[in-house]
Write a protein that holds these residues in place. Structure first.
Motif, PDB file in Angstrom:
ATOM      1  N   LYS A 103       0.899  -1.216  -0.089  1.00 18.27           N
ATOM      2  CA  LYS A 103      -0.021   0.011  -0.070  1.00 18.27           C
ATOM      3  C   LYS A 103       0.801   1.202  -0.115  1.00 18.27           C
ATOM      4  O   LYS A 103       0.683   2.161  -0.902  1.00 18.27           O
ATOM      5  N   PHE A 104       1.992   1.389   1.054  1.00 17.56           N
ATOM      6  CA  PHE A 104       2.717   2.624   0.975  1.00 17.56           C
ATOM      7  C   PHE A 104       4.095   2.092   1.576  1.00 17.56           C
ATOM      8  O   PHE A 104       3.924   0.961   2.374  1.00 17.56           O
ATOM      9  N   GLU A 105       5.162   3.018   1.677  1.00 21.57           N
ATOM     10  CA  GLU A 105       6.178   2.706   2.522  1.00 21.57           C
ATOM     11  C   GLU A 105       6.150   3.228   3.781  1.00 21.57           C
ATOM     12  O   GLU A 105       5.788   4.371   4.117  1.00 21.57           O
ATOM     13  N   LEU A 106       6.277   2.484   4.857  1.00 21.48           N
ATOM     14  CA  LEU A 106       6.207   2.670   6.141  1.00 21.48           C
ATOM     15  C   LEU A 106       7.614   3.584   6.721  1.00 21.48           C
ATOM     16  O   LEU A 106       8.686   3.073   6.505  1.00 21.48           O
ATOM     17  N   GLY A 107       7.369   4.630   7.396  1.00 16.37           N
ATOM     18  CA  GLY A 107       8.727   5.344   7.988  1.00 16.37           C
ATOM     19  C   GLY A 107       8.390   5.380   9.671  1.00 16.37           C
ATOM     20  O   GLY A 107       7.261   5.387  10.105  1.00 16.37           O
ATOM     21  N   THR A 108       9.598   5.386  10.268  1.00 11.91           N
ATOM     22  CA  THR A 108       9.518   5.556  11.592  1.00 11.91           C
ATOM     23  C   THR A 108      10.467   6.747  11.937  1.00 11.91           C
ATOM     24  O   THR A 108      11.435   6.861  11.414  1.00 11.91           O
ATOM     25  N   ALA A 109      10.182   7.379  13.073  1.00 12.79           N
ATOM     26  CA  ALA A 109      10.961   8.419  13.604  1.00 12.79           C
ATOM     27  C   ALA A 109      10.925   8.346  15.178  1.00 12.79           C
ATOM     28  O   ALA A 109      10.042   7.965  15.707  1.00 12.79           O
ATOM     29  N   PRO A 110      11.948   8.990  15.712  1.00  9.53           N
ATOM     30  CA  PRO A 110      11.957   9.127  17.363  1.00  9.53           C
ATOM     31  C   PRO A 110      10.842   9.937  17.727  1.00  9.53           C
ATOM     32  O   PRO A 110      10.108  10.815  16.889  1.00  9.53           O
ATOM     33  N   LEU A 111      10.625   9.935  18.745  1.00  7.51           N
ATOM     34  CA  LEU A 111       9.204  10.827  19.442  1.00  7.51           C
ATOM     35  C   LEU A 111       9.681  12.390  19.023  1.00  7.51           C
ATOM     36  O   LEU A 111      11.023  12.811  19.473  1.00  7.51           O
TER      37      LEU A 111
END
Length: 462
Positions: A306-314
């Motif tokens: 569906k889409f590319e998932l990104g993660t980031a710190p708080l």
């Protein structure tokens, strides 16, 4: 084990073992003067005339997680003949702890219990457990390779009371495709409150705003990330907490920032259920959310194709907070009950040591999505491959390692934590819906939490 067979096989340890048996049954394993049950010789867990020592393990891992737990239990049971562990699912964390409270101190209590982080104060005050430190000291067990940021949550007055089991921390999750569509750089997610608000406005203009679930744990994390405590007495760690500080200036400012985005339609309020927020995110209705690392596997699978998932710190209030604070670990840990014979407690400790081995921690992390508790697990090939395939998890690892240990990031400790968390959620809800100002909502929550703290403290000192 009968006394006769025990005497026959271990006559040289009779005096020590009998003493340990009595100490383990006394119900005072948490007292300073108790003798470590772990001091019993390893022979205490060998096969007797009645078979191997049985360990009943209560846990709250359901679905696929229960399968992973059962895999590890089977691997342990098949690896030796001295101890047999029986894993018993007892419902979610709240249900399991309620069940434990009804059998604590009786023969129906388990040998070992998985308890969520916010139940730690109760477990200590129950006087029903043997601190893990006693087994660690007696066995000279080396914790130097373990994640200190994880161990520290379950350390009180310099003593390790339980062993971390499933550990998580919070992450910002975002849809990289929607970032591109809104003219945002998907490789540089927002790091400050102002940047987050600006990005959320641009995303909302495209019909995909941000959304945080109303979850007290996330508010606690936003405070720790600013190096702010939510209880007095060093977050309840130098002495039992007597006052809630959830109405601090930092908390009011953070909730005001959150409400401002809701008012601006840059943020959607989808209520308290994290599942509802996750579903909206996976459906492409929102572009940014916040949740535990424990949700990473689900979000990776749900976003696939569906889409590319990104993660980031708080996100932090400003760049001035770059080197301040960090995250508090969530999840649960393992506790050993003190009303069981010394041999049974030692058997539980043997299983806990098995779980902590690098290969087993790597297996647990890869198949559950939780952190390994030992850094040596990152040297295992399966763990290396998992990080290569899912670099989103590296964000969580880096965030954990960048967290400096202090009372704010160790996490708050109180016997009424579940109730306090619900009161915090009510305050957030009241502020976001305009029923109260952020200041008034948090003031009211702090007053109610403080009263519950005082009532609890009175109950455990009587």
């Amino acid at each position: 084990m009968t006394f006769k067979s025990f005497f026959t096989r271990q006559w040289s340890l009779l005096a020590l073992s009998l003493f340990l048996f009595l100490a383990a049954c006394s119900g005072g394993g948490a007292s300073q003067g108790s003798q470590p049950a772990a001091a019993a010789d390893s022979e205490a867990t060998t096969i007797t005339s009645s078979g191997p020592v049985k360990v009943v393990f209560w846990h709250s891992m359901s679905g696929n997680l229960e399968n992973v737990v059962n895999d590890l239990v089977k691997k342990f049971n098949d690896s030796q003949k001295d101890v047999q562990v029986e894993a018993v699912f007892q419902g979610d964390y709240d249900t399991a702890l309620s069940k434990f409270k009804t059998v604590v101190g009786t023969n129906d209590a388990p040998t070992m219990m998985q308890v969520y982080d916010v139940g730690s104060r109760y477990m200590i005050d129950s006087k029903a457990i043997t601190p893990m430190q006693q087994f660690i000291d007696a066995d000279k067990f080396d914790l130097s390779s373990f994640e200190q940021n994880i161990l520290s949550y379950y350390t009180f007055n310099g003593e390790q009371y339980s062993m971390p089991f499933n550990t998580s921390n919070p992450l910002i999750y975002y849809n990289k495709d929607l970032f591109k569509a809104a003219g945002l750089d998907p490789e540089h997610p927002p790091t400050t409150f102002a940047e987050f608000e600006e990005a959320a406005k641009k995303l909302a203009a495209k019909g995909t705003p941000a959304s945080f679930p109303i979850y007290g744990w996330l508010m606690e994390q936003l405070m720790a990330n600013q190096d702010v405590q939510i209880l007095n007495n060093d977050n309840g760690r130098s002495a039992p907490a007597t006052e809630s500080t959830i109405n601090s200036k930092a908390a009011v400012d953070t909730l005001t920032w959150w409400k401002k985005m809701v008012d601006e339609k840059a943020m959607m309020n989808l209520g308290r259920k994290t599942d509802d927020t996750d579903k909206a995110f996976l459906a492409g209705q929102t572009a940014i959310t916040m949740n535990s690392t424990g949700a990473l596997t689900k979000l990776l699978e749900g976003s696939k194709g569906k889409f590319e998932l990104g993660t980031a710190p708080l996100t932090k209030p400003s760049a001035d907070y770059k080197n301040k604070g960090g995250v508090v670990v969530g999840g649960a840990s393992l506790w050993i009950t003190n009303n069981k014979p010394a041999a049974e407690q030692q058997a539980a400790w043997k299983f806990i040591k098995f779980l902590a081995e690098p290969d087993n921690q790597a297996y647990w992390s890869v198949h559950s999505g939780y952190f390994p508790i030992t850094k040596k697990a990152y040297d295992v090939d399966s763990m290396k491959q998992n990080l290569k395939e899912h670099p989103q998890f590296q964000t969580a690892v880096d965030q954990l390692h960048n967290t400096k240990i202090d009372p704010a990031t160790q996490g708050a400790v109180m016997g009424i934590f579940p109730e306090a968390r619900q009161l915090t959620e009510t305050a957030i809800e009241e502020a976001l819906t305009g029923k109260k100002t952020p200041q008034q909502a948090l003031d009211d929550a702090a007053t109610q939490i403080t009263q519950k703290l005082q009532d609890y403290n009175d109950s455990v000192t009587q």
